[in-house]
Write a protein that holds these residues in place. Sequence first.
Motif, PDB file in Angstrom:
ATOM      1  N   LEU B  86     -17.082 -37.991 -46.176  1.00 18.58           N
ATOM      2  CA  LEU B  86     -16.604 -37.077 -47.225  1.00 18.58           C
ATOM      3  C   LEU B  86     -15.729 -37.864 -48.194  1.00 18.58           C
ATOM      4  CD1 LEU B  86     -15.711 -34.063 -44.927  1.00 18.58           C
ATOM      5  CD2 LEU B  86     -17.799 -34.431 -46.232  1.00 18.58           C
ATOM      6  N   VAL B  87     -16.385 -38.647 -49.027  1.00 17.47           N
ATOM      7  CA  VAL B  87     -15.632 -39.479 -49.967  1.00 17.47           C
ATOM      8  C   VAL B  87     -15.848 -38.981 -51.383  1.00 17.47           C
ATOM      9  CG1 VAL B  87     -15.540 -41.568 -48.576  1.00 17.47           C
ATOM     10  CG2 VAL B  87     -17.544 -41.119 -50.011  1.00 17.47           C
ATOM     11  N   SER B  88     -14.902 -39.366 -52.264  1.00 22.64           N
ATOM     12  CA  SER B  88     -15.014 -38.959 -53.668  1.00 22.64           C
ATOM     13  C   SER B  88     -14.837 -40.199 -54.551  1.00 22.64           C
ATOM     14  CB  SER B  88     -13.936 -37.925 -53.979  1.00 22.64           C
ATOM     15  OG  SER B  88     -14.055 -37.506 -55.310  1.00 22.64           O
ATOM     16  N   PRO B  89     -15.727 -40.398 -55.514  1.00 25.36           N
ATOM     17  CA  PRO B  89     -15.700 -41.660 -56.286  1.00 25.36           C
ATOM     18  C   PRO B  89     -14.626 -41.669 -57.383  1.00 25.36           C
ATOM     19  CG  PRO B  89     -17.446 -40.264 -57.100  1.00 25.36           C
ATOM     20  CD  PRO B  89     -16.809 -39.505 -55.974  1.00 25.36           C
ATOM     21  N   VAL B  90     -14.108 -42.845 -57.629  1.00 21.49           N
ATOM     22  CA  VAL B  90     -13.117 -43.034 -58.709  1.00 21.49           C
ATOM     23  C   VAL B  90     -13.452 -44.336 -59.425  1.00 21.49           C
ATOM     24  CG1 VAL B  90     -10.679 -43.448 -59.251  1.00 21.49           C
ATOM     25  CG2 VAL B  90     -11.278 -41.869 -57.418  1.00 21.49           C
ATOM     26  N   VAL B  91     -13.377 -44.295 -60.739  1.00 22.63           N
ATOM     27  CA  VAL B  91     -13.468 -45.559 -61.488  1.00 22.63           C
ATOM     28  C   VAL B  91     -12.219 -45.662 -62.350  1.00 22.63           C
ATOM     29  CG1 VAL B  91     -14.776 -44.645 -63.469  1.00 22.63           C
ATOM     30  CG2 VAL B  91     -14.972 -47.061 -62.862  1.00 22.63           C
ATOM     31  N   GLU B  92     -11.657 -46.851 -62.397  1.00 23.35           N
ATOM     32  CA  GLU B  92     -10.418 -47.045 -63.170  1.00 23.35           C
ATOM     33  C   GLU B  92     -10.570 -48.252 -64.070  1.00 23.35           C
ATOM     34  OE1 GLU B  92      -6.950 -45.571 -60.092  1.00 23.35           O
ATOM     35  OE2 GLU B  92      -7.907 -47.509 -59.766  1.00 23.35           O
ATOM     36  N   GLY B  93      -9.860 -48.221 -65.157  1.00 22.71           N
ATOM     37  CA  GLY B  93      -9.854 -49.372 -66.054  1.00 22.71           C
ATOM     38  C   GLY B  93      -8.966 -49.080 -67.244  1.00 22.71           C
ATOM     39  N   GLU B  94      -8.714 -50.100 -68.033  1.00 19.93           N
ATOM     40  CA  GLU B  94      -7.854 -49.910 -69.209  1.00 19.93           C
ATOM     41  C   GLU B  94      -8.685 -49.922 -70.473  1.00 19.93           C
ATOM     42  OE1 GLU B  94      -3.440 -51.475 -68.033  1.00 19.93           O
ATOM     43  OE2 GLU B  94      -4.660 -52.680 -69.398  1.00 19.93           O
ATOM     44  N   LYS B  95      -8.251 -49.106 -71.395  1.00 18.97           N
ATOM     45  CA  LYS B  95      -8.931 -49.065 -72.687  1.00 18.97           C
ATOM     46  C   LYS B  95      -7.865 -49.112 -73.777  1.00 18.97           C
ATOM     47  CE  LYS B  95     -12.113 -47.712 -75.783  1.00 18.97           C
ATOM     48  NZ  LYS B  95     -13.156 -48.607 -76.248  1.00 18.97           N
ATOM     49  N   TYR B  97      -6.551 -48.283 -77.413  1.00 22.08           N
ATOM     50  CA  TYR B  97      -6.719 -47.431 -78.597  1.00 22.08           C
ATOM     51  C   TYR B  97      -5.700 -47.917 -79.615  1.00 22.08           C
ATOM     52  CZ  TYR B  97      -9.645 -44.293 -75.848  1.00 22.08           C
ATOM     53  OH  TYR B  97     -10.661 -43.783 -75.084  1.00 22.08           O
ATOM     54  N   GLY B  98      -6.150 -48.759 -80.550  1.00 20.77           N
ATOM     55  CA  GLY B  98      -5.201 -49.388 -81.469  1.00 20.77           C
ATOM     56  C   GLY B  98      -4.253 -50.260 -80.680  1.00 20.77           C
ATOM     57  N   GLU B  99      -2.946 -49.988 -80.830  1.00 21.52           N
ATOM     58  CA  GLU B  99      -1.959 -50.785 -80.087  1.00 21.52           C
ATOM     59  C   GLU B  99      -1.657 -50.168 -78.725  1.00 21.52           C
ATOM     60  OE1 GLU B  99       1.528 -51.420 -82.416  1.00 21.52           O
ATOM     61  OE2 GLU B  99       0.482 -52.667 -83.881  1.00 21.52           O
ATOM     62  N   GLN B 100      -2.253 -49.027 -78.438  1.00 24.27           N
ATOM     63  CA  GLN B 100      -1.952 -48.329 -77.184  1.00 24.27           C
ATOM     64  C   GLN B 100      -2.979 -48.682 -76.113  1.00 24.27           C
ATOM     65  OE1 GLN B 100       0.749 -46.610 -76.958  1.00 24.27           O
ATOM     66  NE2 GLN B 100       1.238 -46.683 -79.140  1.00 24.27           N
ATOM     67  N   ARG B 101      -2.448 -49.016 -74.930  1.00 26.97           N
ATOM     68  CA  ARG B 101      -3.344 -49.221 -73.791  1.00 26.97           C
ATOM     69  C   ARG B 101      -3.288 -47.974 -72.922  1.00 26.97           C
ATOM     70  NH1 ARG B 101      -1.863 -54.947 -71.342  1.00 26.97           N
ATOM     71  NH2 ARG B 101       0.123 -53.879 -71.340  1.00 26.97           N
ATOM     72  N   VAL B 102      -4.440 -47.458 -72.568  1.00 26.36           N
ATOM     73  CA  VAL B 102      -4.468 -46.241 -71.741  1.00 26.36           C
ATOM     74  C   VAL B 102      -5.250 -46.548 -70.472  1.00 26.36           C
ATOM     75  CG1 VAL B 102      -5.221 -43.837 -71.650  1.00 26.36           C
ATOM     76  CG2 VAL B 102      -4.313 -44.767 -73.776  1.00 26.36           C
ATOM     77  N   LYS B 103      -4.680 -46.114 -69.357  1.00 26.95           N
ATOM     78  CA  LYS B 103      -5.383 -46.282 -68.094  1.00 26.95           C
ATOM     79  C   LYS B 103      -6.340 -45.104 -67.939  1.00 26.95           C
ATOM     80  CE  LYS B 103      -4.582 -46.896 -63.173  1.00 26.95           C
ATOM     81  NZ  LYS B 103      -3.581 -46.895 -62.110  1.00 26.95           N
ATOM     82  N   ILE B 104      -7.633 -45.402 -67.887  1.00 24.28           N
ATOM     83  CA  ILE B 104      -8.638 -44.348 -67.767  1.00 24.28           C
ATOM     84  C   ILE B 104      -8.994 -44.202 -66.288  1.00 24.28           C
ATOM     85  CG2 ILE B 104     -10.938 -43.596 -68.494  1.00 24.28           C
ATOM     86  CD1 ILE B 104      -9.403 -44.154 -70.961  1.00 24.28           C
ATOM     87  N   ILE B 105      -8.917 -42.973 -65.787  1.00 20.89           N
ATOM     88  CA  ILE B 105      -9.313 -42.726 -64.401  1.00 20.89           C
ATOM     89  C   ILE B 105     -10.457 -41.705 -64.418  1.00 20.89           C
ATOM     90  CG2 ILE B 105      -8.578 -41.923 -62.122  1.00 20.89           C
ATOM     91  CD1 ILE B 105      -5.748 -42.692 -62.836  1.00 20.89           C
ATOM     92  N   GLY B 106     -11.596 -42.138 -63.940  1.00 24.00           N
ATOM     93  CA  GLY B 106     -12.749 -41.249 -63.898  1.00 24.00           C
ATOM     94  C   GLY B 106     -12.893 -40.644 -62.506  1.00 24.00           C
ATOM     95  N   ILE B 107     -13.079 -39.321 -62.438  1.00 19.91           N
ATOM     96  CA  ILE B 107     -13.202 -38.643 -61.131  1.00 19.91           C
ATOM     97  C   ILE B 107     -14.461 -37.778 -61.107  1.00 19.91           C
ATOM     98  CG2 ILE B 107     -10.708 -38.558 -60.661  1.00 19.91           C
ATOM     99  CD1 ILE B 107     -10.874 -35.612 -61.753  1.00 19.91           C
ATOM    100  N   ASP B 108     -14.818 -37.408 -59.897  1.00 22.57           N
ATOM    101  CA  ASP B 108     -15.927 -36.469 -59.752  1.00 22.57           C
ATOM    102  C   ASP B 108     -15.312 -35.134 -59.342  1.00 22.57           C
ATOM    103  OD1 ASP B 108     -18.194 -35.067 -59.184  1.00 22.57           O
ATOM    104  OD2 ASP B 108     -18.514 -36.036 -57.240  1.00 22.57           O
ATOM    105  N   PRO B 109     -15.264 -34.155 -60.234  1.00 21.53           N
ATOM    106  CA  PRO B 109     -14.533 -32.910 -59.926  1.00 21.53           C
ATOM    107  C   PRO B 109     -15.141 -32.139 -58.750  1.00 21.53           C
ATOM    108  CG  PRO B 109     -15.774 -32.692 -61.974  1.00 21.53           C
ATOM    109  CD  PRO B 109     -15.877 -34.123 -61.566  1.00 21.53           C
TER     110      PRO B 109
END
Lengths: 226, 804
Positions: B86-95, B97-109
Amino acid sequence: MPRIKKDRMLLRLHDVSKAFATSEGPLQVLKNVNLSLEPGKSIALTGESGSGKSTLLHLVAGLDTPDSGSIVLNGQNIAALDDAGLAALRRGTVGLVFQQFNLIPSLDVAANLAFQARLAGRFDPAWTAGLAERLGLKPFLARYPEQLSGGQQQRVAIGRTLAVRPRLILADEPTGNLDEATGDAVLDLMLSLQAETGASLLMVTHSTRLAARLDGRVHLRNGRLA
Amino acid sequence: MMWRSGLAALLSHWRRKPLQLAMLLLGLSLATGLWSAVQAINGEARASYARAAAVLGQDRLASLARADGARFDQQLFVTLRRNGWLVSPVVEGEKRYGEQRVKIIGIDPLTLPPVARQIDVMAAEGGLGAFIAPPGLFFVSAETARRLAGHAAPPLRIVDSLPAGTALTDIGIAQDILGVGPRLSRLLLPPDQLIDRAALSILAPELEVRTPAAESDLSRLTDSFHLNLTAFGFLAFAVGLFIVHAAIGLAFEQRRPVFRTLRALGLPARALTLLLVAELSVFALIAGFAGVVLGYWIASLLLPDVAASLRGLYGAEVPGSLSIRPAVWLAGVAISVAGTFLSAGRGLWQVSRMTLLAPAQPRAWARASERHMRLQAIAGAALLAGALLLAHFGTGLAAGFALLAAMLLGAALLLPLLLSWLIAGGARVSSSALGEWFWADTRQQLPGLSLALMALLLALATNIGVGTMVSSFRLTFVGWLDQRLTSELYVTARTEEEAAALRNWLSPRSDAVLPIWSTEGQIANQQVQIFGILDHATYREKWPLLTADPQVWDFVAQGKALMVNEQLARRLSLRLGADVTLPGGHRLPVAGIFSDYGNPKGQVILGNDTLVRFYPDIGRLRYAVRIDPEKAGKLREDLLTAFGLPAQNVVDQASIKSFSLKIFERTFAVTAALNVLTLAVAGLAILSSLLTLAGMRLPQLAPVWAMGLTRRHLAALELARSVSLAALTLLLAIPAGLGLAWVLLAVINVEAFGWRLPLYVFPADWALLGALSLAAAGAAALLPALRLLNLRPAVLLKVFAHER
């Protein structure tokens, strides 16, 4: 510097008045006081507490200024002097001896003895050393005031005053803090050195016994000479 | 009745001395305020780390991931689910946006465990459909939403429980945005699993179970920064307490006759002490509340810079606004009370044991203080010896701070004796009566001023030390930027196709196009960046190598060795020749170690071909372009026009340098602000002490005035005394400050950030600081001097009138 015509008196007070502001209105401490003192002579200033003795002494010493009248000392009307002139007068012309000695606690006895003379530019090492000898202070020259007895401290204060060879010595109850025997010994020394240097002496005292040892005596009552 | 009368008599003092009361409350409020400001900032940051740690229940949920931290094929998730996991996938990475770095976390709802459900996808506008269908949704905090305003991000939904700088989105959307294809970072593993599921070692041998961390990485990483801030807060608090000590000392000294009278009239010593304790408690509570309010105000001014520092140094996201925390209020009031009684302890003890007679004589007091001074100096020397031992044998950040504290405290404790020697030297060379009196009297004032001067020494040494550290860092950093940023333009393509076209377009129009390709992974549980580098004169001539094999460039180009940055080398104790196992099991020896200031992460550099061979899936979007600097502007314009790139995707060298320097200056803005505040507090401590002494000095000054010195002369001497003492303190603060700078550069920086910086000295800065401190001491002495100047003779005469 205002000069007054040649006067055989060293000190002459004419109609001197002084009042202090209090919460209950002005307090008249001296009222039209007239007094004169010849060179080499000594006068005792007596009176009850609050009669104005110390105030009179302070005015003559240039520590304060009168509201009216004149004080001529050594040919100078000191009421007309500015702060620097008064300071110069205190350095060189008058010598003060206080009841509480008022030595400089941070200086040793030798430095205290020489202090005022050096300030006035009149320091004579031989004369000061002789004074220390006469006052019995030689063994204590390296000590600090708090290491001395009251009588020893007063002897240092007298030595400090006489080291300048002032024209006028002003003493405010110089033996008031000493026992009778010590007080007598200190006064003996002061009078003999005063006579030796030719200085005049104005001494505030409560004691009629001590006052009798001086050349003259004036009594203050409610700010007026009685 | 007795209590009320006693209290009324004690309080009447403050009615007559409002300035003294103001000084006491001001000192205590300032001390509490600076301390509370730091606590409020730290509290805010820690709360934000806790939020970050709690994202997707990371602080409670185990997960499955590759040992080297690299992403893995999504197919593994499918395999595991089919086999009962019973696992749930996650993908993470930085993106960016201009001078802003945002940590993107993708989930499976649909498979997300309940404990990890920080967002309610169904309740959001558009529901599940809007979440999973392009362009998807970004769930972000209000702070992140502000930062993303105007950028081409998916529609935003605000959720307060998310940390700043993080966006939660659907896994498919995240994979697209990050360009990672059907790959995952980790699988969430809730505790309730089926018993009869197949073994992980058979289904996915490349994955391992990671248990939830008790303490978040951010919290661990930033510990040194917060410890640093706390140390500054404590220093400011200690300096503030000097003011409190001076004010309370004066009040006790001046009320000594009242204490005697009260005792003589039958108030027991115990009752008197209790009344004083009650009086001080009320003051401490008032000043404590005022101090916390002041602290919040200072914190709100400093927090944006602190947030920038944390982002720049550690990649930690802290919102720029404060929330009110009861713990800060309680701690602020408590420290105010503690500080008050620490400052008043000696006075209270003396009152409780006070005899009714024996008035103090200044010289006797000074002599007693000399004994105290000698003992204090012995303690100071012992602390300095301890500091030397720590410098030789200590390891770790805690030892670094202990060394710092021992050195500063040792120097402060030694100060009065050293000043006393210097003053004695001054007395020996002075030839006039006035000079002798000046130095002798100064020496006598020393015990009364020594606490304030110790505060000044601490503030000056900290200023010199931190200033030297920052200036040394700046000088090194600017030089390093020149070495590191040699290319004229830095270009980022939006897609791989565009990148290929860019390369073709740029080749004939520039001197060289140098790829800046990279990936991320783990080495010995450390998250690292792995870059490729082309064998080019740009790097051979300029790269900031700290130590290297003579053939480093050949070895790296041939794929026989790699280079690591200083922080990674220190963290993993890597020397030249040491083998490094890269993600994927590739092993190469270290042939060079380079400086990499301001980067929180470890970094590895391989030859570009080796990087592509080891990690064929890396993004190939970024390039450095070499061209005649005069032609760079035109090329940039042409590039933007030809490819329609956003302006931030083509950056010239000067812009990056100025941006980096801006971040650098912002990083140290907090330090500079705390520095100035500490110096200001030390200035106040001097003023407070001088006012204290001024009230007690008349009996010493009046006889000198009576013997023929004018008040103007005495006032000038008082001014000269303060300035001389400040100058002598400055003289002694310079070696203490340089020692502090050495500890910061060679010990604390190495332990906290992983890099060591050379120490440069800046005498011009000392001269400026010296002028400032002399001006501050002069200004502090001006008020008592002016009072003396304008003193009526009647007041001075009271000294003689009091005789009877």
